[in-house]
Design a protein around this motif. Sequence first.
Motif, PDB file in Angstrom:
ATOM      1  N   LEU A 110       0.829  -1.213   0.000  1.00 17.55           N
ATOM      2  CA  LEU A 110       0.000   0.000   0.000  1.00 17.55           C
ATOM      3  C   LEU A 110       0.861   1.260   0.000  1.00 17.55           C
ATOM      4  O   LEU A 110       0.536   2.250  -0.656  1.00 17.55           O
ATOM      5  CB  LEU A 110      -0.917   0.017   1.230  1.00 17.55           C
ATOM      6  N   ASP A 111       1.958   1.229   0.731  1.00 18.86           N
ATOM      7  CA  ASP A 111       2.827   2.404   0.837  1.00 18.86           C
ATOM      8  C   ASP A 111       3.496   2.750  -0.486  1.00 18.86           C
ATOM      9  O   ASP A 111       3.893   3.896  -0.707  1.00 18.86           O
ATOM     10  CB  ASP A 111       3.910   2.171   1.900  1.00 18.86           C
ATOM     11  N   SER A 112       3.621   1.752  -1.364  1.00 19.35           N
ATOM     12  CA  SER A 112       4.347   1.991  -2.616  1.00 19.35           C
ATOM     13  C   SER A 112       3.437   2.412  -3.776  1.00 19.35           C
ATOM     14  O   SER A 112       3.923   2.757  -4.844  1.00 19.35           O
ATOM     15  CB  SER A 112       5.126   0.737  -3.011  1.00 19.35           C
ATOM     16  N   VAL A 113       2.110   2.359  -3.560  1.00 19.53           N
ATOM     17  CA  VAL A 113       1.185   2.732  -4.639  1.00 19.53           C
ATOM     18  C   VAL A 113       1.323   4.233  -4.926  1.00 19.53           C
ATOM     19  O   VAL A 113       1.296   5.062  -4.014  1.00 19.53           O
ATOM     20  CB  VAL A 113      -0.267   2.403  -4.261  1.00 19.53           C
ATOM     21  N   SER A 114       1.482   4.574  -6.202  1.00 20.92           N
ATOM     22  CA  SER A 114       1.685   5.969  -6.600  1.00 20.92           C
ATOM     23  C   SER A 114       0.528   6.465  -7.454  1.00 20.92           C
ATOM     24  O   SER A 114      -0.324   5.696  -7.909  1.00 20.92           O
ATOM     25  CB  SER A 114       2.986   6.103  -7.397  1.00 20.92           C
ATOM     26  N   LEU A 115       0.521   7.769  -7.719  1.00 22.13           N
ATOM     27  CA  LEU A 115      -0.478   8.348  -8.604  1.00 22.13           C
ATOM     28  C   LEU A 115      -0.360   7.773 -10.012  1.00 22.13           C
ATOM     29  O   LEU A 115      -1.367   7.557 -10.696  1.00 22.13           O
ATOM     30  CB  LEU A 115      -0.331   9.868  -8.641  1.00 22.13           C
ATOM     31  N   ASP A 116       0.861   7.513 -10.451  1.00 19.52           N
ATOM     32  CA  ASP A 116       1.070   6.912 -11.769  1.00 19.52           C
ATOM     33  C   ASP A 116       0.458   5.508 -11.844  1.00 19.52           C
ATOM     34  O   ASP A 116      -0.099   5.115 -12.874  1.00 19.52           O
ATOM     35  CB  ASP A 116       2.560   6.840 -12.096  1.00 19.52           C
ATOM     36  N   ASP A 117       0.563   4.763 -10.747  1.00 21.76           N
ATOM     37  CA  ASP A 117      -0.033   3.423 -10.712  1.00 21.76           C
ATOM     38  C   ASP A 117      -1.546   3.506 -10.882  1.00 21.76           C
ATOM     39  O   ASP A 117      -2.154   2.734 -11.633  1.00 21.76           O
ATOM     40  CB  ASP A 117       0.282   2.728  -9.384  1.00 21.76           C
ATOM     41  N   LEU A 118      -2.162   4.445 -10.157  1.00 19.23           N
ATOM     42  CA  LEU A 118      -3.613   4.588 -10.236  1.00 19.23           C
ATOM     43  C   LEU A 118      -4.044   4.977 -11.653  1.00 19.23           C
ATOM     44  O   LEU A 118      -5.027   4.445 -12.185  1.00 19.23           O
ATOM     45  CB  LEU A 118      -4.109   5.630  -9.233  1.00 19.23           C
ATOM     46  N   LEU A 119      -3.333   5.900 -12.254  1.00 22.07           N
ATOM     47  CA  LEU A 119      -3.679   6.338 -13.599  1.00 22.07           C
ATOM     48  C   LEU A 119      -3.503   5.191 -14.601  1.00 22.07           C
ATOM     49  O   LEU A 119      -4.317   5.000 -15.509  1.00 22.07           O
ATOM     50  CB  LEU A 119      -2.812   7.535 -13.992  1.00 22.07           C
ATOM     51  N   ARG A 120      -2.435   4.413 -14.399  1.00 23.35           N
ATOM     52  CA  ARG A 120      -2.168   3.301 -15.320  1.00 23.35           C
ATOM     53  C   ARG A 120      -3.284   2.262 -15.278  1.00 23.35           C
ATOM     54  O   ARG A 120      -3.779   1.835 -16.332  1.00 23.35           O
ATOM     55  CB  ARG A 120      -0.827   2.648 -14.957  1.00 23.35           C
ATOM     56  N   ILE A 121      -3.709   1.847 -14.087  1.00 21.85           N
ATOM     57  CA  ILE A 121      -4.740   0.799 -14.017  1.00 21.85           C
ATOM     58  C   ILE A 121      -6.120   1.357 -14.386  1.00 21.85           C
ATOM     59  O   ILE A 121      -6.972   0.620 -14.898  1.00 21.85           O
ATOM     60  CB  ILE A 121      -4.785   0.136 -12.621  1.00 21.85           C
TER      61      ILE A 121
END
Length: 525
Positions: free
Chosen positions: A67-78
């Motif tokens: 959870l700590d490593s999830v980034s804004l880029d990750d959210l946008l990608r998925i």
Amino acid sequence: ALSAIDEEICALMEDGFTEAELEKARKQVFTAALGTLQTSKGQANSYASGEFYAADPCFSTAYLKILDSVSLDDLLRITRKYLVPENKTTTLIVPQSESKAASAATEIKPADLPSRRVTPSGITLITREDRRLPFVYICAALKDGFLAETEKNCGITRLVSDMLLRGTASLTSEQLAEEIESRAGSISPFSGLNSFGLRARCLSSDAPRFMELLADCLSRPSFTEEELDKQRKLQLASIQQERERPIALAQERLREIMFPSHPYRFSPLGTSDSVSAINRGLLEEFHGKLLAKNRMAVSVFGDISAEEAEALVEDAFGSIPSVADGLTLADPPQFSLPAREVVESPREQTIILIGCPSFEVNDPRNDAMLVLDEAMSGLSSTMAAEVREKRGLAYFVGSYQQLGSQSGAFVMYAGTRADARDEVEDIMIAEAERVTTSGLTDEEFTRSVTQLISSSDMSLQNSGDMGMKSALDELLGRGHDHSFKARERFSHLSIESVRDAAAAVLVKERMASTILVPQPETKGD
């Protein structure tokens, strides 16, 4: 609504999320995941799920780190990978026509209301004929029980009600279970703060036999030592399981400071000491004091006429004593408020409960408090939006009512982190002040009333539940048709009536607060 959903998805795919939204979501997921690990059941589920899905029983620990490593880029990608039109499935459940939708929401007709009568031997009987399906639903309810409990025997009403199906003077528990199952029916016990009893469902052709079985269980239980030992162990296990839940520990302390020296301070399950001390003699004595026609109501709903129901009830229950002897109920509770208590617990959660004594169960102002309860509960409530959505301070928040024949209670609750407890408590108190002074907004009031009416209308589809409600409503002085008139009652409420009821209950000078906090860590030698 569909357009709004599509617009929201398009906006997310274009712009993504903000840092604040990510942090809020991260906190909510983190606290929710931790919350499941507070009980033995939650830990067992976590280990099993981790092993099944990830081949690692301790995967929940790795998950929290991820959870700590999830980034804004990750959210946008998925978001751009999965929330695309070709992946979308839409399902709509809509009325066949506007006219049918309107007719479904009309008020109940007088002919559809249950009817009340008193049998020749003095049994209060509520009936409602419904020939749509070949089922009959029976409920036999007795009032009180809980109000006669003491510190030494608390939990005895629950134990009595459960023991009613553990054998009778003519049938063992095995024989009773076999006959009920062979006829594809059911008989189950219930108990609470105001009543206890039995409810049954059977095919209409089996109604005479099920009426006999239910009466046999209610009035002639055997209370054998063997069955008592089994049921006592089950209740003791339930007590232990309940004490693993942090909110249950907080509720226990809140009841004790709200209702000192009154049975309302007890859990319906009782305590390990009290339940362990209950023997067969105490069960028989307690049951004998409660069993009487003047403390009883029977409902018979479904594929049966009122005349047929009366004949069956009179034959089955006619020999029950007319008046109970030797029953001593507690005096109405005396309050010593305001009060506030901080309690340490070995759990990691911080629980905040703020409660006030409320109206007796048959007070008409309880309808207004139900609207308030609806408005203050759920993710769409103002309190949830402020505490959980905007600030990410709590993983659950809301309110609930406790209805009692001598006093009710209205309680606000929140589960949060230790470092956020003062802020969350302040928000909860401010919310109580808002609803008692400014009152609910038009949107809150309309949404809550609509939801309550909708829930009530849907509940009318279940004859078994409505039969039980009718028996209990009659028993508690609200009238046998109380639940059937919910649409009419709620439609007559106003924002002002809800505000006035709230102002009569949520008084600072009558508030009790319990804050359950984690024990401070101690280092060993």
